[in-house]
Design a protein around this motif. Structure first.
Motif, PDB file in Angstrom:
ATOM      1  N   ALA A 292     -17.945  59.801  49.629  1.00 55.17           N
ATOM      2  CA  ALA A 292     -16.779  58.934  49.832  1.00 55.17           C
ATOM      3  C   ALA A 292     -16.172  58.499  48.498  1.00 55.17           C
ATOM      4  O   ALA A 292     -14.952  58.467  48.338  1.00 55.17           O
ATOM      5  N   VAL A 293     -17.045  58.195  47.527  1.00 55.07           N
ATOM      6  CA  VAL A 293     -16.559  57.793  46.202  1.00 55.07           C
ATOM      7  C   VAL A 293     -15.827  58.957  45.527  1.00 55.07           C
ATOM      8  O   VAL A 293     -14.754  58.784  44.927  1.00 55.07           O
ATOM      9  N   LEU A 294     -16.384  60.157  45.639  1.00 53.46           N
ATOM     10  CA  LEU A 294     -15.762  61.329  45.016  1.00 53.46           C
ATOM     11  C   LEU A 294     -14.410  61.654  45.661  1.00 53.46           C
ATOM     12  O   LEU A 294     -13.442  61.975  44.966  1.00 53.46           O
ATOM     13  N   VAL A 295     -14.341  61.555  46.990  1.00 53.83           N
ATOM     14  CA  VAL A 295     -13.071  61.824  47.673  1.00 53.83           C
ATOM     15  C   VAL A 295     -12.038  60.759  47.301  1.00 53.83           C
ATOM     16  O   VAL A 295     -10.850  61.057  47.132  1.00 53.83           O
ATOM     17  N   THR A 296     -12.488  59.519  47.128  1.00 55.12           N
ATOM     18  CA  THR A 296     -11.567  58.454  46.695  1.00 55.12           C
ATOM     19  C   THR A 296     -10.964  58.771  45.333  1.00 55.12           C
ATOM     20  O   THR A 296      -9.763  58.605  45.114  1.00 55.12           O
ATOM     21  N   GLY A 297     -11.800  59.244  44.403  1.00 55.71           N
ATOM     22  CA  GLY A 297     -11.284  59.632  43.094  1.00 55.71           C
ATOM     23  C   GLY A 297     -10.302  60.790  43.188  1.00 55.71           C
ATOM     24  O   GLY A 297      -9.296  60.837  42.461  1.00 55.71           O
ATOM     25  N   ALA A 298     -10.568  61.725  44.114  1.00 60.10           N
ATOM     26  CA  ALA A 298      -9.662  62.868  44.283  1.00 60.10           C
ATOM     27  C   ALA A 298      -8.307  62.452  44.831  1.00 60.10           C
ATOM     28  O   ALA A 298      -7.327  63.193  44.680  1.00 60.10           O
ATOM     29  N   CYS A 299      -8.215  61.273  45.460  1.00 55.78           N
ATOM     30  CA  CYS A 299      -6.933  60.820  46.027  1.00 55.78           C
ATOM     31  C   CYS A 299      -5.861  60.631  44.961  1.00 55.78           C
ATOM     32  O   CYS A 299      -4.666  60.667  45.281  1.00 55.78           O
ATOM     33  N   TRP A 300      -6.258  60.416  43.699  1.00 58.35           N
ATOM     34  CA  TRP A 300      -5.250  60.233  42.648  1.00 58.35           C
ATOM     35  C   TRP A 300      -4.477  61.522  42.365  1.00 58.35           C
ATOM     36  O   TRP A 300      -3.350  61.480  41.892  1.00 58.35           O
ATOM     37  N   ILE A 301      -5.089  62.679  42.654  1.00 58.51           N
ATOM     38  CA  ILE A 301      -4.422  63.953  42.358  1.00 58.51           C
ATOM     39  C   ILE A 301      -3.179  64.155  43.217  1.00 58.51           C
ATOM     40  O   ILE A 301      -2.092  64.430  42.690  1.00 58.51           O
ATOM     41  N   PRO A 302      -3.251  64.029  44.565  1.00 58.09           N
ATOM     42  CA  PRO A 302      -2.018  64.174  45.351  1.00 58.09           C
ATOM     43  C   PRO A 302      -0.984  63.101  45.067  1.00 58.09           C
ATOM     44  O   PRO A 302       0.226  63.352  45.184  1.00 58.09           O
ATOM     45  N   VAL A 303      -1.429  61.890  44.686  1.00 56.75           N
ATOM     46  CA  VAL A 303      -0.457  60.854  44.318  1.00 56.75           C
ATOM     47  C   VAL A 303       0.340  61.294  43.095  1.00 56.75           C
ATOM     48  O   VAL A 303       1.563  61.123  43.040  1.00 56.75           O
ATOM     49  N   CYS A 304      -0.354  61.880  42.111  1.00 61.67           N
ATOM     50  CA  CYS A 304       0.345  62.380  40.921  1.00 61.67           C
ATOM     51  C   CYS A 304       1.293  63.517  41.288  1.00 61.67           C
ATOM     52  O   CYS A 304       2.422  63.602  40.769  1.00 61.67           O
ATOM     53  N   LEU A 305       0.863  64.415  42.169  1.00 62.52           N
ATOM     54  CA  LEU A 305       1.748  65.481  42.630  1.00 62.52           C
ATOM     55  C   LEU A 305       2.984  64.913  43.301  1.00 62.52           C
ATOM     56  O   LEU A 305       4.116  65.368  43.057  1.00 62.52           O
ATOM     57  N   LEU A 306       2.780  63.921  44.139  1.00 61.28           N
ATOM     58  CA  LEU A 306       3.888  63.295  44.854  1.00 61.28           C
ATOM     59  C   LEU A 306       4.853  62.627  43.888  1.00 61.28           C
ATOM     60  O   LEU A 306       6.086  62.753  44.017  1.00 61.28           O
ATOM     61  N   ARG A 307       4.328  61.932  42.884  1.00 60.31           N
ATOM     62  CA  ARG A 307       5.190  61.294  41.879  1.00 60.31           C
ATOM     63  C   ARG A 307       5.981  62.345  41.095  1.00 60.31           C
ATOM     64  O   ARG A 307       7.171  62.192  40.848  1.00 60.31           O
ATOM     65  N   GLN A 308       5.304  63.429  40.702  1.00 63.36           N
ATOM     66  CA  GLN A 308       5.990  64.475  39.956  1.00 63.36           C
ATOM     67  C   GLN A 308       7.083  65.126  40.802  1.00 63.36           C
ATOM     68  O   GLN A 308       8.138  65.511  40.290  1.00 63.36           O
ATOM     69  N   GLY A 309       6.847  65.227  42.093  1.00 60.87           N
ATOM     70  CA  GLY A 309       7.828  65.838  42.973  1.00 60.87           C
ATOM     71  C   GLY A 309       9.063  65.014  43.215  1.00 60.87           C
ATOM     72  O   GLY A 309      10.025  65.495  43.819  1.00 60.87           O
ATOM     73  N   THR A 310       9.088  63.766  42.737  1.00 57.30           N
ATOM     74  CA  THR A 310      10.260  62.903  42.953  1.00 57.30           C
ATOM     75  C   THR A 310      11.230  62.905  41.778  1.00 57.30           C
ATOM     76  O   THR A 310      12.275  62.265  41.864  1.00 57.30           O
ATOM     77  N   VAL A 311      10.906  63.595  40.679  1.00 56.28           N
ATOM     78  CA  VAL A 311      11.790  63.611  39.508  1.00 56.28           C
ATOM     79  C   VAL A 311      11.947  65.047  39.017  1.00 56.28           C
ATOM     80  O   VAL A 311      11.040  65.875  39.164  1.00 56.28           O
ATOM     81  N   MET A 312      13.090  65.341  38.431  1.00 58.59           N
ATOM     82  CA  MET A 312      13.350  66.677  37.902  1.00 58.59           C
ATOM     83  C   MET A 312      12.577  66.923  36.613  1.00 58.59           C
ATOM     84  O   MET A 312      12.122  68.038  36.359  1.00 58.59           O
ATOM     85  N   GLU A 313      12.430  65.892  35.792  1.00 64.62           N
ATOM     86  CA  GLU A 313      11.759  66.042  34.500  1.00 64.62           C
ATOM     87  C   GLU A 313      10.262  66.287  34.683  1.00 64.62           C
ATOM     88  O   GLU A 313       9.658  65.796  35.646  1.00 64.62           O
ATOM     89  N   ARG A 314       9.679  67.026  33.735  1.00 62.17           N
ATOM     90  CA  ARG A 314       8.225  67.228  33.749  1.00 62.17           C
ATOM     91  C   ARG A 314       7.551  66.014  33.121  1.00 62.17           C
ATOM     92  O   ARG A 314       7.815  65.677  31.967  1.00 62.17           O
ATOM     93  N   LEU A 315       6.672  65.360  33.877  1.00 64.12           N
ATOM     94  CA  LEU A 315       5.996  64.163  33.396  1.00 64.12           C
ATOM     95  C   LEU A 315       4.703  64.535  32.678  1.00 64.12           C
ATOM     96  O   LEU A 315       4.026  65.491  33.079  1.00 64.12           O
ATOM     97  N   PRO A 316       4.336  63.803  31.613  1.00 57.59           N
ATOM     98  CA  PRO A 316       3.064  64.085  30.911  1.00 57.59           C
ATOM     99  C   PRO A 316       1.877  63.820  31.833  1.00 57.59           C
ATOM    100  O   PRO A 316       1.705  62.699  32.324  1.00 57.59           O
ATOM    101  N   ALA A 317       1.060  64.852  32.060  1.00 53.79           N
ATOM    102  CA  ALA A 317       0.016  64.791  33.087  1.00 53.79           C
ATOM    103  C   ALA A 317      -0.993  63.672  32.834  1.00 53.79           C
ATOM    104  O   ALA A 317      -1.353  62.923  33.750  1.00 53.79           O
ATOM    105  N   GLY A 318      -1.454  63.534  31.600  1.00 60.60           N
ATOM    106  CA  GLY A 318      -2.460  62.521  31.295  1.00 60.60           C
ATOM    107  C   GLY A 318      -1.956  61.117  31.532  1.00 60.60           C
ATOM    108  O   GLY A 318      -2.626  60.294  32.181  1.00 60.60           O
ATOM    109  N   ARG A 319      -0.759  60.825  31.012  1.00 61.41           N
ATOM    110  CA  ARG A 319      -0.196  59.483  31.197  1.00 61.41           C
ATOM    111  C   ARG A 319       0.179  59.236  32.654  1.00 61.41           C
ATOM    112  O   ARG A 319       0.100  58.095  33.134  1.00 61.41           O
TER     113      ARG A 319
END
Length: 316
Positions: A53-80
């Motif tokens: 459950a803890v590992l899957v919770t940590g993995a939830c940040w990945i789709p959130v980042c994908l979703l955020r990147q998908g809302t803007v045309m510019e390429r966002l710095p992955a680490g930040r």
């Protein structure tokens, strides 16, 4: 020394860094009995499932980042981007209706050179895509498992009509305010035009479309996966699909009451949904507490620390 000059000498940025940590400490102190109760219940769980459950919770940040990147045309710095979403997750539990997460993300997008109007449009697209993904996943699971938890079980009989009336009253009030305030109506019109223009442009870019809708579907799926792993840690006698449907439906019902991080409303709706799906009340209580421990309380302090670091380094 005058008061304004004294204020200018204060290390305001350093003090701001301490604000999220202070808010977390206050919140934890106010919820300490609940935290202790949850820890006591979880001592008898299967540790392997709890680690999952803890590992899957940590993995939830990945789709959130994908979703955020998908809302803007510019390429966002992955680490930040990842760091900002970890920080936003902590801020989301301190202000209602996702305002904390939106504020952090808005500052991040502006720091990446995106104008305020387009950054707000990106937030609006995110806020629209996320529930669409949740509804799509819920409807798909319900179609595949029509005998799962009945949605009418999510609200006790005596509370269904008041909840619907409260929702209708909120929508009506918002419409009246928007209609009566001409400057607000003009601002909303300009904002919608910008948002629609950006949304049309984004959907001409296959990479952005894939990021946006993959993230919108994967995020609720992984969150439901956390609920399943916690339930399995407690040996809940409910099928996996029913647990996922109960979680997704409870999240939609809890959204009627905008509280910080859904605290209070999510617990109530999720408990009712799990019991309606066939779980014993004691197991459902422990599962809800375990789910909130893993998804809220565990990431809260690391998120606040990341938020403080980002503020100190002027990323936000």
């Amino acid at each position: 020394m005058t008061l304004p000059s004294a204020l200018r000498r204060l290390p305001l940025r350093q003090l701001v860094c301490l604000v999220p940590l202070l808010l977390v400490a206050v919140w934890v102190a106010g919820n300490w009995p609940v935290i202790l109760s949850g820890i006591d219940e979880l001592r008898r769980t299967d540790r392997n499932w709890l680690l999952a459950a803890v590992l899957v919770t940590g993995a939830c940040w990945i789709p959130v980042c994908l979703l955020r990147q998908g809302t803007v045309m510019e390429r966002l710095p992955a680490g930040r981007l990842l760091a900002s979403q970890i920080a936003a997750g902590s801020a989301n539990h301190l202000l209602p209706a996702g305002l904390g997460a939106h504020a952090v993300t808005l500052r991040f997008l502006k720091g990446c050179g995106i104008p305020t109007a387009r950054a707000c449009a990106a937030l609006a697209l995110y806020s629209l895509a996320q529930p669409i993904g949740r509804y799509a996943l819920l409807l798909t699971l319900m179609a595949a498992h029509p005998q799962a938890v009945p949605l009418r079980a999510l609200l006790p009989a005596g509370h269904r009509v008041p909840a619907l009336l409260l929702l209708a009253a909120g929508i009506t009030l918002a419409a009246l305010v928007l209609w009566s305030a001409r400057p607000l109506r003009r601002f909303a019109g300009d904002f919608l035009r910008t948002a629609l223009t950006d949304a049309r442009a984004l959907h001409t870019r296959p990479a952005r479309v894939i990021a946006l809708w993959t993230g919108a579907l994967a995020f609720p799926a992984l969150q439901a996966g956390v609920m399943v792993t916690v339930a399995r840690a407690l040996q809940m006698p409910v099928p996996t699909a029913d647990i996922m449907i109960a979680y997704l439906a409870a999240g939609i019902v809890a959204g009627i009451v905008p509280t910080p991080g859904g605290i209070g409303s999510v617990e109530a709706a999720l408990f009712i949904a799990l019991v309606g799906a066939g779980s014993p009340a004691a197991v459902a209580t422990a599962a809800v507490l375990g789910f909130r421990l893993v998804t809220v309380w565990l990431p809260l302090l690391p998120g606040a620390l990341v938020l403080a670091v980002l503020v100190r380094r002027r990323v936000l």
